[in-house]
Write an enzyme that holds these catalytic residues in place. Structure first.
Site, PDB file in Angstrom:
ATOM      1  N   GLY A  29      13.914  -0.829  -2.379  1.00  0.00           N
ATOM      2  CA  GLY A  29      13.241   0.314  -1.752  1.00  0.00           C
ATOM      3  C   GLY A  29      14.234   1.016  -0.834  1.00  0.00           C
ATOM      4  O   GLY A  29      15.438   0.797  -0.927  1.00  0.00           O
ATOM      5  N   ALA A  81      14.947   0.764   2.394  1.00  0.00           N
ATOM      6  CA  ALA A  81      15.747  -0.048   3.319  1.00  0.00           C
ATOM      7  C   ALA A  81      16.893  -0.717   2.563  1.00  0.00           C
ATOM      8  O   ALA A  81      18.051  -0.676   2.991  1.00  0.00           O
ATOM      9  CB  ALA A  81      14.877  -1.087   4.011  1.00  0.00           C
ATOM     10  N   PHE A 106       1.625  15.552  11.760  1.00  0.00           N
ATOM     11  CA  PHE A 106       1.227  14.231  11.293  1.00  0.00           C
ATOM     12  C   PHE A 106       0.530  13.502  12.432  1.00  0.00           C
ATOM     13  O   PHE A 106       0.769  13.799  13.602  1.00  0.00           O
ATOM     14  CB  PHE A 106       2.448  13.447  10.809  1.00  0.00           C
ATOM     15  CG  PHE A 106       2.335  13.047   9.367  1.00  0.00           C
ATOM     16  CD1 PHE A 106       2.547  13.967   8.365  1.00  0.00           C
ATOM     17  CD2 PHE A 106       1.969  11.746   9.010  1.00  0.00           C
ATOM     18  CE1 PHE A 106       2.413  13.612   7.030  1.00  0.00           C
ATOM     19  CE2 PHE A 106       1.843  11.386   7.675  1.00  0.00           C
ATOM     20  CZ  PHE A 106       2.063  12.305   6.683  1.00  0.00           C
ATOM     21  N   GLN A 112      -2.191  -2.375   9.009  1.00  0.00           N
ATOM     22  CA  GLN A 112      -2.674  -0.997   9.078  1.00  0.00           C
ATOM     23  C   GLN A 112      -3.573  -0.636   7.894  1.00  0.00           C
ATOM     24  O   GLN A 112      -3.187  -0.835   6.738  1.00  0.00           O
ATOM     25  CB  GLN A 112      -1.497  -0.027   9.103  1.00  0.00           C
ATOM     26  CG  GLN A 112      -1.942   1.426   9.135  1.00  0.00           C
ATOM     27  CD  GLN A 112      -0.815   2.366   9.534  1.00  0.00           C
ATOM     28  OE1 GLN A 112      -0.002   2.752   8.710  1.00  0.00           O
ATOM     29  NE2 GLN A 112      -0.755   2.695  10.809  1.00  0.00           N
ATOM     30  N   HIS A 142      -4.972   2.618   6.245  1.00  0.00           N
ATOM     31  CA  HIS A 142      -4.814   4.070   6.230  1.00  0.00           C
ATOM     32  C   HIS A 142      -6.201   4.679   6.093  1.00  0.00           C
ATOM     33  O   HIS A 142      -6.987   4.236   5.251  1.00  0.00           O
ATOM     34  CB  HIS A 142      -3.911   4.474   5.066  1.00  0.00           C
ATOM     35  CG  HIS A 142      -3.469   5.901   5.118  1.00  0.00           C
ATOM     36  ND1 HIS A 142      -4.332   6.945   4.917  1.00  0.00           N
ATOM     37  CD2 HIS A 142      -2.252   6.444   5.364  1.00  0.00           C
ATOM     38  CE1 HIS A 142      -3.653   8.081   5.037  1.00  0.00           C
ATOM     39  NE2 HIS A 142      -2.395   7.803   5.307  1.00  0.00           N
ATOM     40  N   LEU A 181      -3.601   6.194  -2.103  1.00  0.00           N
ATOM     41  CA  LEU A 181      -3.332   6.940  -0.882  1.00  0.00           C
ATOM     42  C   LEU A 181      -3.511   8.443  -1.051  1.00  0.00           C
ATOM     43  O   LEU A 181      -3.012   9.037  -2.007  1.00  0.00           O
ATOM     44  CB  LEU A 181      -1.888   6.651  -0.452  1.00  0.00           C
ATOM     45  CG  LEU A 181      -1.372   7.365   0.786  1.00  0.00           C
ATOM     46  CD1 LEU A 181      -2.093   6.868   2.026  1.00  0.00           C
ATOM     47  CD2 LEU A 181       0.128   7.141   0.926  1.00  0.00           C
ATOM     48  N   GLU A 216      -1.745  11.503   4.915  1.00  0.00           N
ATOM     49  CA  GLU A 216      -2.110  12.186   6.139  1.00  0.00           C
ATOM     50  C   GLU A 216      -1.635  13.640   6.109  1.00  0.00           C
ATOM     51  O   GLU A 216      -2.109  14.471   6.874  1.00  0.00           O
ATOM     52  CB  GLU A 216      -1.393  11.457   7.274  1.00  0.00           C
ATOM     53  CG  GLU A 216      -2.121  11.348   8.553  1.00  0.00           C
ATOM     54  CD  GLU A 216      -1.431  10.302   9.429  1.00  0.00           C
ATOM     55  OE1 GLU A 216      -1.351   9.129   9.023  1.00  0.00           O
ATOM     56  OE2 GLU A 216      -0.967  10.677  10.502  1.00  0.00           O
ATOM     57  N   ARG A 253      -3.608   6.398  13.078  1.00  0.00           N
ATOM     58  CA  ARG A 253      -4.364   5.875  11.933  1.00  0.00           C
ATOM     59  C   ARG A 253      -5.425   4.843  12.304  1.00  0.00           C
ATOM     60  O   ARG A 253      -6.511   4.830  11.736  1.00  0.00           O
ATOM     61  CB  ARG A 253      -3.395   5.265  10.925  1.00  0.00           C
ATOM     62  CG  ARG A 253      -2.608   6.332  10.218  1.00  0.00           C
ATOM     63  CD  ARG A 253      -1.587   5.742   9.283  1.00  0.00           C
ATOM     64  NE  ARG A 253      -0.906   6.819   8.576  1.00  0.00           N
ATOM     65  CZ  ARG A 253       0.187   6.658   7.861  1.00  0.00           C
ATOM     66  NH1 ARG A 253       0.735   5.464   7.749  1.00  0.00           N
ATOM     67  NH2 ARG A 253       0.731   7.680   7.243  1.00  0.00           N
ATOM     68  N   HIS A 270      -2.678  -0.505   3.988  1.00  0.00           N
ATOM     69  CA  HIS A 270      -1.540   0.356   3.724  1.00  0.00           C
ATOM     70  C   HIS A 270      -0.202  -0.233   4.145  1.00  0.00           C
ATOM     71  O   HIS A 270       0.814  -0.033   3.479  1.00  0.00           O
ATOM     72  CB  HIS A 270      -1.771   1.676   4.460  1.00  0.00           C
ATOM     73  CG  HIS A 270      -0.776   2.742   4.165  1.00  0.00           C
ATOM     74  ND1 HIS A 270      -0.508   3.170   2.888  1.00  0.00           N
ATOM     75  CD2 HIS A 270       0.037   3.461   4.973  1.00  0.00           C
ATOM     76  CE1 HIS A 270       0.419   4.124   2.931  1.00  0.00           C
ATOM     77  NE2 HIS A 270       0.775   4.301   4.178  1.00  0.00           N
ATOM     78  N   ARG A 274       1.445   1.610  13.450  1.00  0.00           N
ATOM     79  CA  ARG A 274       2.531   2.519  13.091  1.00  0.00           C
ATOM     80  C   ARG A 274       2.017   3.946  12.982  1.00  0.00           C
ATOM     81  O   ARG A 274       0.928   4.175  12.460  1.00  0.00           O
ATOM     82  CB  ARG A 274       3.132   2.097  11.744  1.00  0.00           C
ATOM     83  CG  ARG A 274       4.189   3.055  11.226  1.00  0.00           C
ATOM     84  CD  ARG A 274       4.889   2.514   9.999  1.00  0.00           C
ATOM     85  NE  ARG A 274       4.093   2.524   8.790  1.00  0.00           N
ATOM     86  CZ  ARG A 274       3.774   3.619   8.088  1.00  0.00           C
ATOM     87  NH1 ARG A 274       4.150   4.811   8.498  1.00  0.00           N
ATOM     88  NH2 ARG A 274       3.070   3.517   6.971  1.00  0.00           N
ATOM     89  N   SER A 289       7.614   5.215   9.103  1.00  0.00           N
ATOM     90  CA  SER A 289       8.078   4.077   8.305  1.00  0.00           C
ATOM     91  C   SER A 289       9.347   4.436   7.551  1.00  0.00           C
ATOM     92  O   SER A 289      10.314   3.676   7.570  1.00  0.00           O
ATOM     93  CB  SER A 289       7.005   3.600   7.333  1.00  0.00           C
ATOM     94  OG  SER A 289       6.623   4.647   6.485  1.00  0.00           O
TER      95      SER A 289
END
Lengths: 236, 574
Positions: free
Chosen positions: B13, B15, B115, B235, B237, B247, B250, B281, B347, B389, B394
């Site tokens: 991903g 990261a 956001f 979390q 969402h 999803l 937002e 959230r 989420h 978060r 993220s």
């Protein structure tokens, strides 16, 4: 409702040749075809193999041929099928097991069109400027999720004699960089694309556009690459 | 097969790929991923990445810092958050220079949108801070980073599933993987191993997470004796499509969408008078579920409406194309004309493997490190998100701390010699797999997993209480007993997904237990952790990070202090 799925099976570890197996699963009309495949695997036959990941048409893992048309199993709802659903692996690629195909050659071809921004001018301390209009030129192309449905559906790719054609997915990404106002390698890119296995491999058969799960006007974009190569040659 | 690299990254991903890009050319780096890299779940991120560029209106990193601290319900470590928000502009420009196709302002700058929880002037009103590419931001950043990796010829091991972390006497010395494509086991030695394995949303029945988000990396660290930090903070969402949980970013509310109940009322006005639908959230998810509990859900069902009908077709098609497409495909309605049924969906996990500011894994509350082992992204907890978060923080976390981990590994490996793997550690993995395949178990993955997901949804989601958490723990423990008799009927080697899912389920059960145990011990309400029996935040007792340790008696919860630099805890009102 009861859904009948006739699924392509082949396991090189044990099968000499391919066969089809029919399963019946109970499903809600709003369930995804992917849900049915998972139910088969979880409740009836764990040996069935297929790829999946996000389940909502973003990752591009679950491309397969559904009633003869390439698409994502997670994007098809059960309610849109009346009779038995025929599920086969994506054509063009070598079957590894059941619905899993070897996408190695697909990504090699993708890699061959230089799918990255090429620039010589050192960037400033902030962003490179790009107008909304310049962004819009390639905006549809960035929807591509590399699911390979287009390339698998392309009759040129399906034909053994022209299988070296890079295919529509690679050309969509080529379009995305060629028409990105920030890219400074358009000559290099056009030299590369000006080839019978690249832009000119496309015979404008529209199959790619018909199946694209992200509604990218694939054929048109390839057409624009051809037009740009043609014009560059005739201006020069 | 035995393989050697200097640096091994697990997870492709954002990261993992950002770390890889940092190391290439200066070390022999390779990336292992359980899915093909472009299928990683970072690609499902829609809304954007935050940075106080100020392209649309005035913004400052101090405001971003404050919002993130407040969003975290004061549990985020402020030194880490400051590093992240101050690095944000550099991150965005770097992505732009790599080629990320951000949407643009009329002047040609990177466009920014509102956001949840992001404000100007320390909470006065919403600010446009999220840089975006329509509603496919994660996907285009993932593609761009992957393309950078191709360009630099980084070695990938796709469809290789992490089986274990291998340690020699001194440090982490590599990993064992199951190669899905061949069924072979690989032992990959490395001087540094980065876990960038993502989250564990699949513990819950309703989730926005992909099938691969089973928390393998977190669980393997835990099994290796490393504690997990802040695991009670999960979390939900607010706007998952009903009933699938897919999803709906937002960004939909950032662009002006509003939530409505059965009465057509814009109920967020009551819960967050200043920023309304753009509250954090945790606040919005609780508000939605409160409306539903008080029978103001739609048609006596468990959902409310996300209303975009006033935005107009052009804006929806331009900025929210993906969401509109999901609504059309999965619900059969058109968001241009119809309100969208939504419900909270699992989420993201704020908790994870504790790390220092440079990605080194911490093994206790004193800050001792696990040499050779690093973690970044959702599987890690540095902690920038604390108890909740904020949206679009993220991707920023992944890119800031993915890069920092890469920088650290490059430096650290200079002092390490190549490890020597003992046969013992590799044999144990082999025998575990053989054990699973040879065991004639009667339990099926599917039924145990479904029950786990129901238990977690029932007792470990948005509203929690002591009785429920205890019941949940009992439930998970009895499922763990049943898991001992799990059967894998597919005995073949290649693409044995049944085998992989059986291993995943073991991780999921361990993580479920860690989450519920951490939640049971925190007798207060903070951020995403809401205790009906302790509805207040209790800074005096719980302004601290939890660390859950594996012990032979089960998970044991201890604590460590929060780093507070600029902002002392205050009441959190939006």
């Amino acid at each position: 409702m009861l859904v009948k799925l006739k699924i392509f099976r082949f396991d090189p570890e044990k099968d000499e040749k391919l066969y089809y197996q029919t399963y019946e699963v109970e499903a809600d009309p709003m369930d995804r075809l992917l849900d049915c495949l998972n139910r088969i695997r979880w409740e009836q036959d764990p040996t069935l193999s297929f790829r999946m990941s996000c389940g909502h048409g973003v990752c591009g893992s679950d491309g397969m041929r559904i009633n003869g048309v390439c698409g994502l199993a997670c994007q098809k709802l059960v309610r849109s099928f009346k009779e038995e659903v025929l599920i086969e692996p994506l054509p063009v690629f070598k079957v590894v097991k059941d619905l899993v195909v070897d996408l190695g050659p697909f990504f090699e071809k993708y890699h061959s069109i230089k799918p990255y921004l090429i620039t010589q001018t050192p960037p400033s301390d902030t962003e490179r400027k790009q107008s909304p209009g310049e962004h819009e030129r390639f905006e549809e192309a960035i929807r591509c999720i590399l699911c390979a449905c287009c390339t698998a559906s392309c009759p040129v790719n399906q034909n053994k004699e022209t299988e070296n054609y890079v295919g529509p997915a690679a050309l969509v990404r080529a379009f995305r960089y060629l028409f990105d106002s920030r890219d400074e390698a358009s000559e290099e890119r056009m030299d590369l694309l000006d080839h019978k296995d690249r832009a000119w491999g496309c015979e404008t058969l529209w199959k790619c556009t018909e199946v694209c799960p992200k509604e990218i006007p694939v054929t048109q974009q390839i057409g624009q690459i051809k037009k740009r190569i043609y014009e560059a040659k005739h201006e020069g | 097969m035995n393989i050697k690299h200097d640096i091994l990254i697990v997870g492709a991903g954002l990261a993992g790929l950002r770390a890889a890009v940092e190391c290439v050319g200066q070390a022999d780096v390779a990336v292992v991923s359980k899915v093909f890299p472009t299928r990683s779940h970072s690609g499902a991120a829609q809304g954007g990445i935050t940075a106080s560029l100020g392209n649309e209106e005035e913004d400052q990193w101090e405001w971003h810092l404050f919002d993130t601290v407040k969003g975290s319900d004061y549990l985020g470590d402020q030194d880490a958050i400051e590093i992240m928000v101050r690095d944000a502009s550099r991150v965005i420009y770097e992505l732009e220079h790599m080629g990320v196709p951000f949407s643009r302002t009329p002047e040609g700058k990177i466009a920014q949108r509102n956001f949840g929880g992001h404000t100007r002037d320390f909470g006065k009103k919403p600010v446009k801070r999220a840089c975006y590419a329509a509603d496919r931001t994660g996907r285009v950043v993932l593609d761009t980073l992957y393309d950078q990796c191709l360009r630099h010829q980084i070695k990938f091991y796709p469809e290789n599933y992490l089986l274990s972390l291998v340690f020699d006497e001194k440090r982490c010395a590599g990993v064992a993987t199951y190669d899905l494509t061949t069924g072979e086991l690989h032992f990959i030695q490395a001087k540094a191993v980065l876990l960038a394995t993502g989250g564990c949303g699949r513990l819950y029945k309703t989730t926005s997470n992909g099938f691969a988000s089973t928390g393998d990396g977190m669980s393997l660290a835990f099994r290796s004796g490393i504690p997990l930090q802040d695991m009670e903070f999960v979390q939900f969402h607010p706007t998952g499509l009903y009933p699938l949980g897919i999803l709906a970013s937002e960004a939909a509310r950032g662009e002006g969408g509003v939530l409505r109940n059965r009465l057509g009322e814009r109920f967020m006005e009551r819960y967050a008078p200043t920023v309304k639908d753009l509250a954090a959230r945790d606040v919005v998810s609780r508000a939605i579920l409160t409306e539903i509990r008080e029978r103001r859900g739609i048609g006596a069902k468990d959902y409310v409406h996300l209303d975009l009908t006033h935005l107009g077709e052009e804006k929806i098609e331009k900025r929210l194309w993906e969401i509109a497409s999901f609504v059309r495909i999965y619900l059969g309605i058109d968001p241009v004309y119809d309100p969208i049924p939504v419900q909270p969906t699992c989420h993201y996990i704020m908790g994870g493997i504790p790390t220092d500011l440079d990605g080194r894994v911490l093994i206790n509350e004193n800050g001792s490190i696990a040499p050779g082992l690093y973690a970044a992204g959702e599987c890690a907890c540095v902690s920038v998100h604390g108890a909740n978060r904020l949206g679009c923080n993220s991707l920023l976390d992944l890119l800031v701390f993915g890069r920092r981990s890469g920088l650290t590994m490059k430096r650290d490996i200079l002092q390490y010699e190549a490890p020597i793997l003992s046969n013992g550690s590799t044999r144990s993995v082999d025998s575990k797999i053989r054990g699973l395949l040879n065991h004639q178990g009667r339990e099926k993955c599917d039924s145990v997993r479904k029950e786990m997901q129901t238990v977690m949804m029932e007792y470990g989601s948005v509203f929690r209480n002591e009785e429920g958490l205890k019941k949940g723990l009992e439930g998970i423990r009895s499922l763990k007993e049943r898991y001992k008799d799990i059967g894998v009927s597919d005995k073949k080697k290649a693409f044995n997904y049944e085998l992989m899912e059986a291993i995943e389920l073991g991780h999921q059960l361990d993580l479920s237990e860690a989450i519920l145990a951490s939640a049971l011990h925190r007798r207060e309400s903070r951020g995403a952790h809401w205790r009906e029996d302790f509805p207040q935040r209790a800074d005096r007792y719980y302004l601290k990070h939890s660390l859950v340790f594996p012990t032979p008696r089960g998970p044991e919860v201890r604590y460590k202090p929060v780093k507070i630099t600029r902002f002392q805890p205050e009441a959190r009102v939006y």
